[in-house]
Every structure is written in C-alpha cells, then in structure tokens.
Design an enzyme around this catalytic site. Structure first.
Site, mmCIF file in Angstrom:
data_model
loop_
_atom_site.group_PDB
_atom_site.id
_atom_site.type_symbol
_atom_site.label_atom_id
_atom_site.label_comp_id
_atom_site.label_asym_id
_atom_site.label_seq_id
_atom_site.Cartn_x
_atom_site.Cartn_y
_atom_site.Cartn_z
ATOM 1 N N ASN A 1 11.366 13.321 -8.931
ATOM 2 C CA ASN A 1 10.011 13.484 -9.465
ATOM 3 C C ASN A 1 9.951 13.154 -10.952
ATOM 4 O O ASN A 1 10.943 13.305 -11.675
ATOM 5 C CB ASN A 1 9.497 14.907 -9.227
ATOM 6 C CG ASN A 1 9.363 15.217 -7.738
ATOM 7 O OD1 ASN A 1 9.680 14.378 -6.888
ATOM 8 N ND2 ASN A 1 8.913 16.406 -7.414
ATOM 9 N N VAL A 2 8.769 12.753 -11.405
ATOM 10 C CA VAL A 2 8.626 12.352 -12.813
ATOM 11 C C VAL A 2 9.163 13.413 -13.764
ATOM 12 O O VAL A 2 9.840 13.106 -14.739
ATOM 13 C CB VAL A 2 7.136 12.089 -13.157
ATOM 14 C CG1 VAL A 2 6.975 11.816 -14.635
ATOM 15 C CG2 VAL A 2 6.620 10.917 -12.370
ATOM 16 N N LYS A 3 8.900 14.673 -13.454
ATOM 17 C CA LYS A 3 9.286 15.740 -14.398
ATOM 18 C C LYS A 3 10.790 15.742 -14.700
ATOM 19 O O LYS A 3 11.207 16.130 -15.774
ATOM 20 C CB LYS A 3 8.839 17.108 -13.895
ATOM 21 C CG LYS A 3 9.572 17.529 -12.667
ATOM 22 C CD LYS A 3 9.254 18.936 -12.228
ATOM 23 C CE LYS A 3 10.168 19.254 -11.062
ATOM 24 N NZ LYS A 3 9.732 20.103 -10.072
ATOM 25 N N GLY A 4 11.630 15.319 -13.756
ATOM 26 C CA GLY A 4 13.059 15.168 -14.016
ATOM 27 C C GLY A 4 13.773 16.459 -14.352
ATOM 28 O O GLY A 4 13.402 17.535 -13.896
#
Ligand code: B12
Length: 248
Positions: A126-129
């Site tokens: 996910n983008v949040k990483g």
C-alpha cells in the site's frame, strides 16, 4: 578469543549471560520455579536464575530466566541469505522497469489460508508503506492488486491469471503448527501446476518467522523476513524479472 568468535554480553563483555523466557503448564510455586531452573540448566544455562515468574490463568506460569551459557559463536561460520541484488531508489526502479520490461509490472498480493494479519503485506504494497518508505502502489511502473486477508490458494491462482501477474506476493504471519510452511508449499505447488515453468509468476513470501534460506524447500523464488522494506522488494522484483526476461 579471536576477532570472529563471540559470546553473549550480559553485565560484562564476554560473560556469556543470556535471558530466555518460556511458559510451563504448572501453577506458580517453589517447585515450578525449580522446574524452570532445571529446564534452563538442560538448555545449557549454568548457573540459571528465575528473574520473573507470573502465573497465567490457573495452570500455567510464564518465566524469565537469566543465566550463563558457555557456548561460543564463530562469526565466520554463520550462513545467512545475503542480498544479491542492488538496493535501488524509486526513480531508478521505475526507469529500469520502463527500459527493460517496456510495460508495467503486475503484482498480486495476499494473506493466504486463515491468516488475517494484513499489516505486513499492506506495508509492502500500500502507498502508506513502512519505515518512511512508500509501498509498491506508489511506484508508477507497478500495477498492484492487494487481495487482503484469508485468500484461498485457488482464488489467488485465478486472480494472478486474470491480472497477468509477473509476481505473486504472499504473507504468512501465523506459524502455529507450521501453518506458514504448509500454506506456502500448497501455494507454490498450485502455481507450478497451473502454469508452464516459463510463464509462472515469481513467487515471493514474507513474514516474521520464515527462514530466508528455505526457498528450495518451500518452492518459492524469494523469502523476505521481519523488517523488510518496500524498496527491498521493489529492487528484488526489478532484478529478478529483468534476469528472467534476459534469459527468455
Ligand atoms: C496486529 C496483530 C493481530 C491483528 C491483525 C490485524 C491485521 N489486520 O493485520 C488481529 C487482532 C486481527 C490478530 C489476530 C490474531 N493473532 Co495476531 N498479532 C498481531 C501482532 C500484535 C502484530 C502483527 C503486525 O502487524 N506486525 C507488524 C508488521 C508490519 O510486521 P510483519 O507482519 O512482520 O511484516 C513485516 C515483515 O514480516 C515482512 N512481511 C510480512 N509479510 C510479507 C509478505 C511479503 C510478500 C513480503 C515481501 C514481506 C512481508 O514485511 C513486513 C514489513 O516489514 C502480532 C505480535 C507482534 N508483535 O508481532 C500478533 C501475532 C502475530 N498474532 C498471533 C495470534 C496467535 C493471533 C490469533 C490466532 C489470536 C487469536 N487467538 O484469535 C488471531 C489470528 C487471526 C487470524 N485469523 O489470522 C500470534 C502468532 C503466533 C504464531 N506463532 O503463530 C502473534 C505473534 C502474537 C503472539 N505473540 O502470540 N493479530
């Protein structure tokens, strides 16, 4: 002691002191503490001292034991899975995918079996990483489908096909009764059955309790352990997919 031989450090350099914890199926009393010391002695801790004991429910006690081991570790004999690909930045990764693959890389990820621990696979995809790094969704040249928790192996294979996956990323956190090993073997066998060898997506598993050296035993291309960051995974994928393409 030579430079490559070490022993644990507790209170002073090289004193061999370690701390271990375990639970015994007995209520807390003097005998239970004696049993914990006896177990620690059998594990090679001598002397051993119970430094914490707490009863858990009616019939169990959790112990922390502090003691001395006499074993040495020779660092020159330690075998680990070394990173055998360069760690790249996001610009380089996107650039190399464009240049070498000439299309986006399709990645399908999931937690399989009954495992519902999605935080690890989300951290990678996910983008949040995680740890200040963005996940694979952030990279322009990756097309990511994250199927989430408790995905069955047949559903994963079907979706991988539908997405023309270049890589399948599977997370396994629960290790009770070796569930992570059984599920991974089932998954890799299913992909081998469903695809001809040269078309099979890269199979990557991750989770905190895998042995990163066990790829052959589990039938996967790569294993990532605790503390993995998305950049490591993205760098590996570029490296492995480029190598595949070059040898095709
Ligand atoms: C959060 C959590 C939960 C949440 C999960 C929420 C969610 N959506 O994920 C909830 C409350 C639902 C839960 C439930 C359960 N949990 Co739980 N849970 C945890 C906990 C506290 C943290 C796990 C976590 O999020 N770690 C953070 C992530 C970022 O770390 P990670 O998973 O290791 O991922 C990293 C790497 O391993 C790697 N990685 C992981 N996957 C992948 C995949 C790929 C492809 C790659 C490349 C890398 C990679 O990269 C990640 C980033 O660095 C742990 C204990 C702990 N402190 O670890 C217990 C723990 C995992 N849970 C445990 C248990 C037993 C359970 C339950 C069975 C409890 C119960 N009796 O109901 C249920 C099982 C539910 C199920 N069906 O799976 C045990 C597992 C024991 C074992 N040996 O198997 C643990 C260890 C707790 C314990 N000490 O007993 N849990």
């Amino acid at each position: 002691m030579s430079g490559t031989v070490v022993r644990p450090y507790g209170d002073m350099t090289g004193d061999g002191m370690v701390q271990v914890s375990f639970t015994l199926p007995v209520p807390l009393d003097k005998r239970a503490e004696g049993a914990a010391v006896q177990l620690a002695n059998k594990m090679g801790l001598d002397p051993a001292m119970v430094v914490h004991a707490k009863q858990m429910g009616d019939d169990f006690t959790f112990f922390v034991v502090y003691g001395r081991v006499h074993h040495l570790v020779d660092l020159s004999q330690v075998v680990v899975a070394e990173r055998d690909f360069p760690l790249l930045g996001s610009k380089e990764i996107n650039g190399l995918i464009k240049q070498r693959m000439r299309r986006k890389v399709s990645v399908v990820g999931a937690c399989i079996g009954t495992d519902a621990h999605t935080v690890g696979i989300d951290a990678i995809l996910n983008v949040k990483g995680i740890a200040g790094e963005k996940g694979l969704e952030y990279y322009r040249e990756f097309k990511v489908v994250n199927l989430g928790a408790q995905v069955s192996v047949p559903d994963l294979v079907e979706r991988a096909r539908a997405e023309k996956a270049d890589a399948v990323l599977v997370s396994q956190v629960v290790t009770q009764r070796d569930a992570h090993l059984h599920n991974t073997k089932e998954m890799s066998a299913a992909f081998r059955e469903a695809y001809p060898a040269e078309k099979r997506p890269l199979l990557v598993v991750g989770g905190p309790r895998f042995d990163e050296l066990a790829t052959a035993e589990l039938g996967v291309d790569r294993i990532f352990g605790r503390g993995t960051t998305p950049r490591e995974v993205a760098s590996y994928l570029v490296h492995a997919l480029s190598a595949r393409k070059a040898s095709a």
